[in-house]
Write an enzyme that holds these catalytic residues in place. Structure first.
Site, mmCIF file in Angstrom:
data_model
loop_
_atom_site.group_PDB
_atom_site.id
_atom_site.type_symbol
_atom_site.label_atom_id
_atom_site.label_comp_id
_atom_site.label_asym_id
_atom_site.label_seq_id
_atom_site.Cartn_x
_atom_site.Cartn_y
_atom_site.Cartn_z
ATOM 1 N N THR A 33 1.109 -1.073 -0.018
ATOM 2 C CA THR A 33 0.046 -0.001 0.151
ATOM 3 C C THR A 33 0.688 1.243 0.254
ATOM 4 O O THR A 33 2.175 1.331 0.555
ATOM 5 C CB THR A 33 -1.438 -0.380 0.848
ATOM 6 O OG1 THR A 33 -2.146 -1.357 0.815
ATOM 7 C CG2 THR A 33 -2.165 1.574 1.152
ATOM 8 N N SER A 35 2.200 5.333 -1.922
ATOM 9 C CA SER A 35 2.400 6.209 -3.617
ATOM 10 C C SER A 35 3.259 4.716 -4.891
ATOM 11 O O SER A 35 2.799 5.017 -5.841
ATOM 12 C CB SER A 35 2.803 7.079 -3.315
ATOM 13 O OG SER A 35 4.098 6.692 -2.619
ATOM 14 N N THR A 36 4.548 4.039 -3.551
ATOM 15 C CA THR A 36 5.612 3.317 -4.369
ATOM 16 C C THR A 36 4.766 2.145 -4.699
ATOM 17 O O THR A 36 4.981 1.591 -6.215
ATOM 18 C CB THR A 36 6.792 2.973 -3.433
ATOM 19 O OG1 THR A 36 7.093 4.875 -2.987
ATOM 20 C CG2 THR A 36 7.919 2.734 -4.670
ATOM 21 N N ASP A 89 6.357 -3.890 -1.222
ATOM 22 C CA ASP A 89 5.682 -2.757 -0.811
ATOM 23 C C ASP A 89 6.997 -1.662 -0.210
ATOM 24 O O ASP A 89 7.974 -1.932 -0.700
ATOM 25 C CB ASP A 89 5.278 -3.912 1.001
ATOM 26 C CG ASP A 89 3.584 -2.579 1.690
ATOM 27 O OD1 ASP A 89 3.951 -1.909 0.683
ATOM 28 O OD2 ASP A 89 3.809 -2.687 2.493
ATOM 29 N N GLY A 90 6.447 -1.185 -0.273
ATOM 30 C CA GLY A 90 7.658 0.518 -0.018
ATOM 31 C C GLY A 90 7.832 0.971 1.304
ATOM 32 O O GLY A 90 7.143 -0.133 2.158
ATOM 33 N N ALA A 91 7.785 1.558 1.903
ATOM 34 C CA ALA A 91 8.814 1.442 3.019
ATOM 35 C C ALA A 91 8.929 3.334 3.242
ATOM 36 O O ALA A 91 9.679 4.254 2.602
ATOM 37 C CB ALA A 91 9.984 0.852 3.885
ATOM 38 N N GLU A 111 0.161 -4.925 6.311
ATOM 39 C CA GLU A 111 1.692 -4.994 5.486
ATOM 40 C C GLU A 111 1.943 -5.661 6.186
ATOM 41 O O GLU A 111 2.658 -7.038 6.232
ATOM 42 C CB GLU A 111 1.492 -3.610 5.375
ATOM 43 C CG GLU A 111 1.113 -2.566 4.659
ATOM 44 C CD GLU A 111 1.571 -0.898 4.277
ATOM 45 O OE1 GLU A 111 1.442 -0.334 3.714
ATOM 46 O OE2 GLU A 111 1.821 -0.883 5.468
#
EC number: 5.3.1.6
Length: 262
Positions: A33, A35-36, A89-91, A111
């Site tokens: 989840t 923007s990236t 996933d992003g971070a 997540e």
């Protein structure tokens, strides 16, 4: 992809596009989840449409699930698939040992559950997300709404004994009402500035009554894909102990990235 993207968004897109190379037909894929991660989901949708890629996605939020369905990605639940081959996933931050702060998008609980139920977790990020020490980004702590002010006070009291630089905490808001997660919980953001012992903080926070989960991801991430606005990308695989550097060229004529090796 539009050439009008900001440098940060271009870096995010590059990282997301490269991360999709880890995905093969037949895989069960955790869909992150933020923007990236949204760029990653769009790229997987392209591969399904253009390459016939066959996967099942397990989203980590309702908004990711909605996006995946719009793009033609088959969506399932963790209860149905039981275990995942990979989660991407992003971070919000990551350090040199690939420990993370996540939860800026409010989906940290799902997540973390999805990431820990995966053979591999791959994080996608722009270079500004890398830090020497975690903590500059506020640490999200998901709490149940009942007695949240007491939970917040207990968190503040507990932080007195922790190796952190600051102890300010705030309830995350959505305009003039508390932000509510997909699970109906609140988020308390901890503005710690520096976390000296992230493992200890993660363990202690989860012992506080009312706390559901915190945004410290310790020993969960296996690899990170770091994008830069100039088209360069770095893949650090902690498990394999390798670092690979590549380049993705922007082709403004058709607004796609074509991969090449340095």
């Amino acid at each position: 992809m539009s050439p009008e993207l900001s440098p940060i968004d271009r870096a995010k897109y590059i990282a997301a596009r490269r991360s999709c190379d880890f995905v093969e037909s037949g895989m069960r894929v955790g869909l992150g989840t933020g923007s990236t991660a949204a760029w990653m989901v769009r790229r997987l949708g392209e591969r399904i449409r253009d390459e016939g890629l066959e996967i099942v996605g397990v989203p980590t939020s309702t908004r990711t699930a909605d996006l995946a369905r719009q793009l033609g990605i088959p969506v399932s639940t963790l209860d149905e698939v039981k275990w995942l081959d990979i989660t991407i996933d992003g971070a919000d931050e990551f350090d040199e040992t690939l420990n993370l702060i996540k939860g800026g998008g409010g989906a940290l609980l799902q997540e973390k559950i999805v990431a820990t139920a995966s053979d591999r977790m791959v994080v996608i990020a722009d270079v500004e997300k890398e830090v020497r020490t975690l903590g500059a980004f506020p640490l999200p702590v998901e709490t149940i709404p009942f007695g949240w002010q007491t939970t917040k006070a207990l968190i503040e009291e507990t932080l007195v004994n922790m190796d952190v630089l600051n102890r300010e905490t705030t309830l995350r808001m959505n305009d003039d009402v508390p932000y509510v997660t997909d699970e109906g919980n609140y988020i308390i953001d901890l503005h710690l500035k520096r976390i000296g012992n992230a493992r200890q903080v993660a363990l202690v926070l989860n012992q506080i009554p009312g706390v559901v989960e915190n945004g410290l991801f310790i020993d969960i991430c296996d690899a990170v894909v770091i994008g830069r606005s100039d088209g360069s990308v770095e893949v650090r695989d902690l498990t394999a102990g390798t670092v690979a550097r590549e380049h993705l060229d922007v082709l403004d004529s058709d607004n796609i990235f074509a991969e090449k090796t340095d």
